[in-house]
Scaffold this active site. Structure first.
Site, PDB file in Angstrom:
ATOM      1  N   SER A 138       0.861  -1.172   0.000  1.00 34.59           N
ATOM      2  CA  SER A 138       0.000   0.000   0.000  1.00 34.59           C
ATOM      3  C   SER A 138       0.903   1.230   0.000  1.00 34.59           C
ATOM      4  O   SER A 138       2.102   1.134   0.293  1.00 34.59           O
ATOM      5  CB  SER A 138      -0.912   0.028   1.232  1.00 34.59           C
ATOM      6  OG  SER A 138      -0.195   0.487   2.364  1.00 34.59           O
ATOM      7  N   THR A 139       0.314   2.362  -0.314  1.00 37.43           N
ATOM      8  CA  THR A 139       1.077   3.608  -0.220  1.00 37.43           C
ATOM      9  C   THR A 139       1.655   3.774   1.173  1.00 37.43           C
ATOM     10  O   THR A 139       2.797   4.223   1.347  1.00 37.43           O
ATOM     11  CB  THR A 139       0.166   4.800  -0.556  1.00 37.43           C
ATOM     12  OG1 THR A 139      -0.179   4.743  -1.938  1.00 37.43           O
ATOM     13  CG2 THR A 139       0.848   6.127  -0.263  1.00 37.43           C
ATOM     14  N   THR A 185      30.110  37.334  31.055  1.00 34.11           N
ATOM     15  CA  THR A 185      28.806  36.836  31.473  1.00 34.11           C
ATOM     16  C   THR A 185      27.846  38.015  31.468  1.00 34.11           C
ATOM     17  O   THR A 185      28.223  39.123  31.860  1.00 34.11           O
ATOM     18  CB  THR A 185      28.862  36.197  32.871  1.00 34.11           C
ATOM     19  OG1 THR A 185      29.262  37.187  33.821  1.00 34.11           O
ATOM     20  CG2 THR A 185      29.839  35.040  32.897  1.00 34.11           C
ATOM     21  N   SER A 316      29.797  45.151   2.233  1.00 30.37           N
ATOM     22  CA  SER A 316      28.849  46.250   2.144  1.00 30.37           C
ATOM     23  C   SER A 316      28.936  46.907   0.777  1.00 30.37           C
ATOM     24  O   SER A 316      30.011  47.025   0.189  1.00 30.37           O
ATOM     25  CB  SER A 316      29.151  47.293   3.233  1.00 30.37           C
ATOM     26  OG  SER A 316      28.365  48.456   3.058  1.00 30.37           O
ATOM     27  N   SER A 317      27.780  47.333   0.282  1.00 30.50           N
ATOM     28  CA  SER A 317      27.740  48.118  -0.956  1.00 30.50           C
ATOM     29  C   SER A 317      27.873  49.612  -0.665  1.00 30.50           C
ATOM     30  O   SER A 317      27.939  50.430  -1.580  1.00 30.50           O
ATOM     31  CB  SER A 317      26.422  47.854  -1.700  1.00 30.50           C
ATOM     32  OG  SER A 317      25.323  48.274  -0.907  1.00 30.50           O
ATOM     33  N   LYS A 322      34.668  47.406   4.057  1.00 28.78           N
ATOM     34  CA  LYS A 322      34.001  46.749   5.188  1.00 28.78           C
ATOM     35  C   LYS A 322      33.827  45.258   4.893  1.00 28.78           C
ATOM     36  O   LYS A 322      33.372  44.874   3.816  1.00 28.78           O
ATOM     37  CB  LYS A 322      32.630  47.374   5.437  1.00 28.78           C
ATOM     38  CG  LYS A 322      31.972  46.966   6.753  1.00 28.78           C
ATOM     39  CD  LYS A 322      30.748  47.850   7.010  1.00 28.78           C
ATOM     40  CE  LYS A 322      30.190  47.665   8.406  1.00 28.78           C
ATOM     41  NZ  LYS A 322      29.506  46.375   8.549  1.00 28.78           N
TER      42      LYS A 322
END
Length: 447
Positions: A138-139, A185, A316-317, A322
């Site tokens: 069966s399936t 911390t 970065s454009s 960067k």
């Protein structure tokens, strides 16, 4: 074109298509995701392995003769080695408990097998998709079994990628063991720590998650093939049921066994849900690691700047020069997707009803997606980030001698209360001199 008919009418199909009318019905009625079964080669190959094992068991049980069985197995072998996968156009996330997946496979195998007898595609003679290819199945038990095989196969490159990541982090832990820096911390300054010790913690958590994922995946070796629809085995002769799992072990090379209760297997997919949960926890741990690397490498002048990540492309454009932590950020976004996949899987578990969980296919596919994404992202993360990390030793030394680490060292000599008073009254250099020179003259008699 050729015409095929069923109780709902006739459809025209390309004469070259290996699939048939049931596949077309699924495409017409149950498509929405834009992803097709043809994109999941591991699942197709696993389905073909199940069909091959079923043919062997049906032959031995006398359900089909050897000529028919051998033709089915030859067709299965073609699919197992990667041929004809373009003939699986159904939506991978269709409803109906996976009926489209099973019928697409049955039709492709039948048409391939019938060509061995010289009959045209779509004739389904002498081999019919339901009567011969799907005999005793069966399936439900076919797809249940195949998706677990596919997940086990897909897990292997993921495990390898995790092993490589763990080893790369361990190597960095050794390399950085002589680098003293500052721990934090609550994102506030803390005590001195070896940078290598920090990295050893990263390797340990990933190793622990790998072991848990391996253990969860091992439970998928228990399957329900032979249980047919709801686990009763109705429709599958006992002689077939007695041998089909051993036949699948034989053709797949994987050690498999029946689930203890096949009714349970049809109803409940908590084994899949557990694998998915482990993937989610792993993803959460990887997010923490990637976020830490972003923080530790932040700067280069106004951040922590304790480590330097490899530059792989412009960040970065807008800002010339960067360089951003794009590889850790890619891993983080991958892990977001993995967590989303787990949400789907847990929903499929919850929405199973009565005798059969018809959403099992969606669970399996989301696990395959999660594993595939993680494996690719981890390979890139290991090779283009972890292996090339460098320690900014001067910066780490500077941070390790900042105020709070010195006060912590002083506390070990004079106690918490006295160190707190000294920290309030004296500056960094004075405390450093006190530690270096010894001989504390601070009066603590009134404490």
């Amino acid at each position: 074109m050729r015409e095929e008919s069923d109780q709902f009418g006739a459809v025209e199909i390309s004469k070259d298509a290996l699939y048939g009318i049931q596949t077309v019905r699924t495409m017409q009625n149950l498509s929405f995701s834009g992803r097709t079964l043809s994109q999941y080669s591991t699942y197709i190959e696993s389905l073909a392995l199940v069909k091959k094992a079923a043919a062997l068991a049906n032959q031995e049980a006398g359900i089909i003769d050897n000529i028919i069985g051998n033709a089915i197995m030859i067709a299965c072998d073609s699919l197992i080695k990667g041929d004809y996968h373009e003939h699986f156009p159904i939506d991978i996330l269709h409803g109906g408990g996976g009926i489209g997946t099973n019928m697409n496979m049955n039709e492709v195998i039948a048409n391939l097998a019938n060509e061995l007898f010289g009959t045209p595609r779509g004739s389904y003679s002498p081999i019919h998709p339901a009567d011969q290819v799907n005999a005793s199945q069966s399936t439900s038990d076919v797809c249940h079994t195949a998706i677990r095989l596919a997940i086990m196969k897909r897990s292997e490159p993921l495990f390898a990628a995790l092993d490589q990541l763990i080893e790369a982090i361990k190597s960095k832990a050794v390399e950085f063991q002589d680098v003293t820096t500052i721990a934090r911390t609550c994102l506030q300054d803390g005590m001195r720590v070896q940078l290598g010790d920090t990295f050893s913690g990263y390797s340990q958590v990933i190793n622990r998650r790998l072991l848990s994922l391996e253990e969860a995946t091992s439970k998928l070796h228990f399957i329900n093939l032979g249980g047919t629809v709801i686990g009763s085995g109705v429709g599958a002769p006992q002689a077939y049921r007695d041998t089909v799992v051993s036949k699948l072990c034989e053709v797949s090379g994987i050690d498999l066994a029946h689930r203890e209760n096949l009714y349970d297997a049809a109803q409940n997919i908590d084994d899949l849900a557990r694998v998915s949960s482990e993937l989610r926890i792993l993803a959460s741990c990887l997010i923490k690691l990637a976020k830490d690397l972003r923080l530790l490498s932040s700067g280069p002048e106004a951040g922590f700047a304790e480590i330097q990540l490899p530059a792989v492309q412009a960040g970065s454009s807008f800002f010339p020069g960067k360089v951003n932590p794009v590889i850790p950020e890619t891993l983080i976004q991958c892990c977001f997707q993995v967590i989303g996949c787990d949400s789907v899987v847990q929903s499929t578990l919850e929405h199973g009803e009565l005798g059969l969980n018809v959403f099992e296919g969606a669970a399996g596919v989301n696990i395959l997606d999660a594993m595939g994404m993680l494996e690719k992202a981890l390979v890139t993360f290991t090779e283009k980030c972890i292996r090339e990390i460098e320690a900014n030793r001067e910066r780490c030394e500077e941070l390790s001698n900042s105020f709070i680490p010195l006060v912590v060292e002083l506390k070990e000599k004079v106690g918490y209360t006295a160190a707190a008073r000294l920290a309030k009254d004296k500056g960094n250099e004075e405390i450093k001199n006190l530690i270096q020179n010894g001989g504390f003259e601070y009066d603590t008699s009134n404490e």
